[in-house]
Write an enzyme that holds these catalytic residues in place. Structure first.
Site, PDB file in Angstrom:
ATOM      1  N   THR A 107       0.841  -1.195   0.000  1.00  0.00           N
ATOM      2  CA  THR A 107       0.000   0.000   0.000  1.00  0.00           C
ATOM      3  C   THR A 107       0.876   1.245   0.000  1.00  0.00           C
ATOM      4  O   THR A 107       2.070   1.177   0.272  1.00  0.00           O
ATOM      5  CB  THR A 107      -0.908   0.048   1.252  1.00  0.00           C
ATOM      6  OG1 THR A 107      -0.081   0.026   2.423  1.00  0.00           O
ATOM      7  CG2 THR A 107      -1.887  -1.103   1.287  1.00  0.00           C
ATOM      8  N   GLU A 108       0.231   2.381  -0.287  1.00  0.00           N
ATOM      9  CA  GLU A 108       0.993   3.634  -0.200  1.00  0.00           C
ATOM     10  C   GLU A 108       1.292   3.898   1.271  1.00  0.00           C
ATOM     11  O   GLU A 108       0.622   3.364   2.168  1.00  0.00           O
ATOM     12  CB  GLU A 108       0.223   4.789  -0.840  1.00  0.00           C
ATOM     13  CG  GLU A 108      -0.932   5.339  -0.064  1.00  0.00           C
ATOM     14  CD  GLU A 108      -1.572   6.538  -0.735  1.00  0.00           C
ATOM     15  OE1 GLU A 108      -0.892   7.586  -0.890  1.00  0.00           O
ATOM     16  OE2 GLU A 108      -2.763   6.455  -1.083  1.00  0.00           O
ATOM     17  N   CYS A 110       2.143   6.861   4.318  1.00  0.00           N
ATOM     18  CA  CYS A 110       2.016   8.279   4.661  1.00  0.00           C
ATOM     19  C   CYS A 110       3.214   8.697   5.506  1.00  0.00           C
ATOM     20  O   CYS A 110       3.622   7.978   6.426  1.00  0.00           O
ATOM     21  CB  CYS A 110       0.708   8.539   5.408  1.00  0.00           C
ATOM     22  SG  CYS A 110      -0.727   8.536   4.310  1.00  0.00           S
ATOM     23  N   ASN A 160      -5.714   3.796  12.424  1.00  0.00           N
ATOM     24  CA  ASN A 160      -5.678   3.419  11.011  1.00  0.00           C
ATOM     25  C   ASN A 160      -6.184   4.523  10.078  1.00  0.00           C
ATOM     26  O   ASN A 160      -6.653   4.269   8.974  1.00  0.00           O
ATOM     27  CB  ASN A 160      -6.359   2.060  10.750  1.00  0.00           C
ATOM     28  CG  ASN A 160      -7.762   1.978  11.292  1.00  0.00           C
ATOM     29  OD1 ASN A 160      -8.477   2.970  11.315  1.00  0.00           O
ATOM     30  ND2 ASN A 160      -8.160   0.793  11.715  1.00  0.00           N
ATOM     31  N   ASP A 174      -6.059   0.520   6.356  1.00  0.00           N
ATOM     32  CA  ASP A 174      -6.436  -0.750   7.002  1.00  0.00           C
ATOM     33  C   ASP A 174      -7.841  -1.217   6.649  1.00  0.00           C
ATOM     34  O   ASP A 174      -8.594  -1.654   7.498  1.00  0.00           O
ATOM     35  CB  ASP A 174      -6.307  -0.630   8.527  1.00  0.00           C
ATOM     36  CG  ASP A 174      -4.896  -0.938   8.972  1.00  0.00           C
ATOM     37  OD1 ASP A 174      -4.041  -1.136   8.100  1.00  0.00           O
ATOM     38  OD2 ASP A 174      -4.650  -0.984  10.181  1.00  0.00           O
TER      39      ASP A 174
END
Length: 302
Positions: A107-108, A110, A160, A174
């Site tokens: 996933t990306e 942050c 999340n 999530d």
């Protein structure tokens, strides 16, 4: 003739990948970004794009070798690849590793981690900033809830929801696990977050509005810096209060009547609870510019 380059000398300075995905595109580092009951998240690298990503790893033995459950988990996580929204963490790749008995998805990532950690780190946050974050969470929820098929998060909480702190951009993450095992009542103790779970979730008769209730608890935590129901020392006590409709003590710490009223709307009984789209039109967000919660450029103008 030129001497052969000693690659071991070069490799020594390079951070080694602990694991590489089947395509060879993504490499996982040993550094852990976060861990939950069934999932670990590692720092990783997308060699094709040259960007850092998150490598999520689920140990499938936690699902007691229930093949049907594992297949459902796999197919639902794959479905999430179709979600494209700037307030939802993007899913790039998913595969099952039978040898290691894991489900992996990329996933990306942050830059500033999750909202819970970020809020603890930065205690002086204006109400305007909290409203900007809230709007983005609601935009993400509105996208999920109006998606075909409708996606219910089922485990929304501040750990999340992720933030790129340099531009104030907030994203919901999530999704995969929450959306999959939420229906399985036996999994609640394993995955659900009781403090954030709507009363009707315990009855297994619910709609996407359970996410609105959880969002209300997220806002309460963002405002008070306190986990809802922290006065309860076990899950049974939380369950009793939630199902009886008793509000967490943290509500008494919310001094602003406008904020308190907005949180109460989110925590209302299911029939009276507004949708994400309704909440986005609420006067609570009056004065918050349409795009200044997502644009770094606007930051300099404020």
């Amino acid at each position: 003739m030129m001497p052969a380059m000693d690659l071991s000398m070069v490799d020594r300075d390079m951070e080694p990948f602990v694991e590489v995905d089947p395509t060879g595109r993504y490499g996982r580092y040993a550094e852990l970004l976060g861990a939950g009951a069934v999932k670990k998240v590692y720092r990783a690298f997308d060699q094709e794009e040259g960007i850092e990503v998150a490598w999520n790893q689920v140990k499938l033995r936690n699902f007691c070798d229930d093949e049907a459950m594992i297949n459902r988990l796999y197919s639902e996580v794959r479905l999430l690849r179709n979600l494209k929204n700037k307030n939802i963490i993007a899913l790039y790749s998913v595969w099952r590793d039978r040898e290691r008995n894991t489900l992996n998805f990329i996933t990306e990532v942050c830059t500033s981690g999750n909202l819970r950690e970020y809020r603890k780190k930065h205690k002086q946050v204006s109400l305007k900033a909290l409203k900007k974050w809230s709007r983005q969470i609601l935009k993400g929820l509105d996208y999920l809830h109006t998606h075909e098929p409708c996606v219910i998060h089922r485990d929304l909480n501040c750990s999340n929801i992720f933030i790129n702190g340099n531009v104030g951009q907030v994203k919901i993450g999530d999704l995969g696990l929450a959306a999959t095992v939420g229906k399985n009542h036996s999994a609640h103790s394993l995955l659900g977050t009781p403090e954030f779970m709507a009363p009707e979730l315990y009855d297994e008769n619910y709609t996407e509005l359970i996410d609105i209730y959880s969002f209300g608890m997220c806002l309460l935590e963002m405002v008070t810096l306190e986990l809802p129901y922290s006065e309860c020392d076990n899950v049974a006590k939380i369950y009793k209060k939630v199902t009886s409709g008793l509000r967490p003590q943290a509500m008494n710490k919310v001094k602003d009547p406008e904020v308190q009223a907005f949180i109460e709307k989110c925590l209302a009984r299911p029939r009276a609870r507004p949708s994400a789209a309704d909440l986005l039109k609420d006067p609570f967000f009056d004065g918050i510019h349409e795009d200044d919660d997502e644009n770094a450029d606007d930051y300099s103008r404020n």
